[in-house]
Write an enzyme that holds these catalytic residues in place. Structure first.
Site, mmCIF file in Angstrom:
data_model
loop_
_atom_site.group_PDB
_atom_site.id
_atom_site.type_symbol
_atom_site.label_atom_id
_atom_site.label_comp_id
_atom_site.label_asym_id
_atom_site.label_seq_id
_atom_site.Cartn_x
_atom_site.Cartn_y
_atom_site.Cartn_z
ATOM 1 N N LYS A 196 -7.553 -6.646 -7.791
ATOM 2 C CA LYS A 196 -7.856 -7.026 -6.239
ATOM 3 C C LYS A 196 -9.272 -6.929 -5.763
ATOM 4 C CE LYS A 196 -6.586 -7.439 -2.024
ATOM 5 N NZ LYS A 196 -5.867 -6.516 -1.071
ATOM 6 N N ASP A 225 2.331 -6.288 2.762
ATOM 7 C CA ASP A 225 0.908 -5.479 3.120
ATOM 8 C C ASP A 225 1.399 -4.293 3.959
ATOM 9 O OD1 ASP A 225 -1.529 -4.971 3.167
ATOM 10 O OD2 ASP A 225 -2.067 -6.435 4.683
ATOM 11 N N HIS A 253 -8.410 -10.310 -0.973
ATOM 12 C CA HIS A 253 -8.449 -10.298 0.538
ATOM 13 C C HIS A 253 -9.588 -11.240 1.069
ATOM 14 C CE1 HIS A 253 -7.864 -7.722 4.301
ATOM 15 N NE2 HIS A 253 -8.847 -8.748 4.866
ATOM 16 N N HIS A 264 0.797 -1.260 -0.073
ATOM 17 C CA HIS A 264 0.032 -0.052 0.082
ATOM 18 C C HIS A 264 0.821 1.339 -0.160
ATOM 19 C CE1 HIS A 264 -3.752 -2.228 0.859
ATOM 20 N NE2 HIS A 264 -2.821 -2.940 1.464
ATOM 21 N N HIS A 319 -2.164 -12.102 1.881
ATOM 22 C CA HIS A 319 -1.606 -12.126 3.189
ATOM 23 C C HIS A 319 -2.396 -13.075 3.924
ATOM 24 C CE1 HIS A 319 -5.279 -9.733 3.316
ATOM 25 N NE2 HIS A 319 -4.790 -8.882 2.859
#
Ligand code: DOR
Ligand code: ZN
Length: 329
Positions: A94, A237, A131, A14, A165
């Site tokens: 994403k 992340d 995610h 990010h 993640h």
């Protein structure tokens, strides 16, 4: 003693925008050859115009560093024409379940309504980054979402799906079930458990989504990563928030690890006696799974201790104030 690494890659990063982008981008660009850039800006990256504007802003913020920003789009229902225009400029799309984390309000609400876009992505060989958390009890969210991963992986067997993640032993085991599924693992989830976040005084710097889990989960992540799992890539992340948004009521989720990531990874692999597996985790697995050729860049680290600053321009990083045994030369 020194160690040289070819083209380190951060496959989940990010960078934010504006002043924050200019502050944090050099920490990644100075060491990494490239990074996968997350699209969850206040106004998510979901069009050609936004993507190009953001990419230029990133390149400007990286100054003279040789660094490839691998851009992603925020998942929505895209039409074939849009994807045809965009596909050569992105590494993937994403997907966030709506409201699951920072700036994901525009994410997916109805998983039955995404098939058409997934089918286009499969046809056009556009990877799907996810995610993967449900709306359930916080410690069960990742495991519960495996049902959705399974449905997508079975319905779209040649769609490359990246479980972002991952934090649980269940997710590591899931990787063995589908050839088309890969994963990223962060630095902090290799190091901490929920005890570090809330077991003693609460540590806002370590609060992130997904939250760190149990010692058993962390052990499964460590065994897979240090053991040289070929489907797992490093994705930091790293998610900076200004201190006033971390050290307050309603602490924002995100661990800012970019300033320490490469050095701490070397330290961890060194401590575990498996430095030979670091190049795969930090670069080769990503090149292989995504089929990318990053810019040529080598970094060398020596066993020279340094203390992590307490503050980086109003943002506190992971491992602040502590000493790391390895420095980039
Ligand atoms: O902790 C997190 N922070 N997890 C995410 O998924 C998003 C990120 C952010 O953007 O701050
Ligand atoms: Zn993220």
């Amino acid at each position: 003693m020194t160690i040289t690494i070819d083209a380190p890659l951060d496959m989940h990063l990010h960078l934010r925008e504006g002043d924050m982008l200019r502050l944090v981008a050099p920490f990644s660009a100075r060491h990494c050859a490239g990074a996968v850039i997350m699209p969850n800006l206040v106004d998510p990256i979901d069009s050609f115009e936004k993507l190009f504007r953001y990419r230029s802003e990133i390149l400007a913020a990286c100054q003279d560093h040789c660094f490839e920003p691998y851009m992603t789009l925020f998942f929505r229902a895209y039409r074939r024409k849009e994807l045809e225009l965009l596909k050569d400029h992105i590494i993937g799309i994403k997907l966030y379940p709506a409201g699951i984390t920072t700036q994901s309000e525009n994410g997916v609400k109805d998983f039955d309504a995404i098939e058409e876009t997934l089918s286009l992505m499969q046809q056009m060989k556009i990877p799907l980054l996810v995610h993967g958390e449900s709306n359930g009890f916080v410690l069960d969210r990742e495991r519960e979402f495996l049902v959705t991963y399974r449905e997508i992986a079975e319905s779209f067997p040649s769609l490359h799906i990246i479980m972002e993640h991952i934090t649980t032993a269940d997710a590591v085991a899931f990787l063995d079930e589908f050839e088309n599924v890969s994963a990223t693992i962060t630095l902090h989830h290799l190091m901490i458990t929920l005890d570090n976040v809330i077991g003693d005084l609460m540590q806002p710097d370590l609060f992130c989504k997904p939250v760190a889990k149990t010692p058993r989960d962390r052990e499964a992540l460590r065994q897979a990563v240090f053991g040289g799992h070929k489907k797992i890539m490093f994705g930091s992340d790293s998610a900076p928030h200004p201190r006033h948004k971390k050290e307050c009521i309603g602490c924002a989720a995100g661990v800012f690890s970019a300033p320490v990531a490469v050095e701490l990874l070397v330290q961890l692999f060194d401590e575990e006696g498996c430095l030979e597996n670091l190049p795969d985790f930090i670069s080769a697995n990503a090149r292989q799974r995504y089929g990318i050729t990053p810019p040529q860049k080598q970094i060398t680290l020596s066993r020279t201790p340094w203390q992590v600053p307490d503050d980086h321009g109003g943002v506190r990083s992971f491992y602040a104030g502590k000493t790391i045994n390895w420095s980039v030369v």
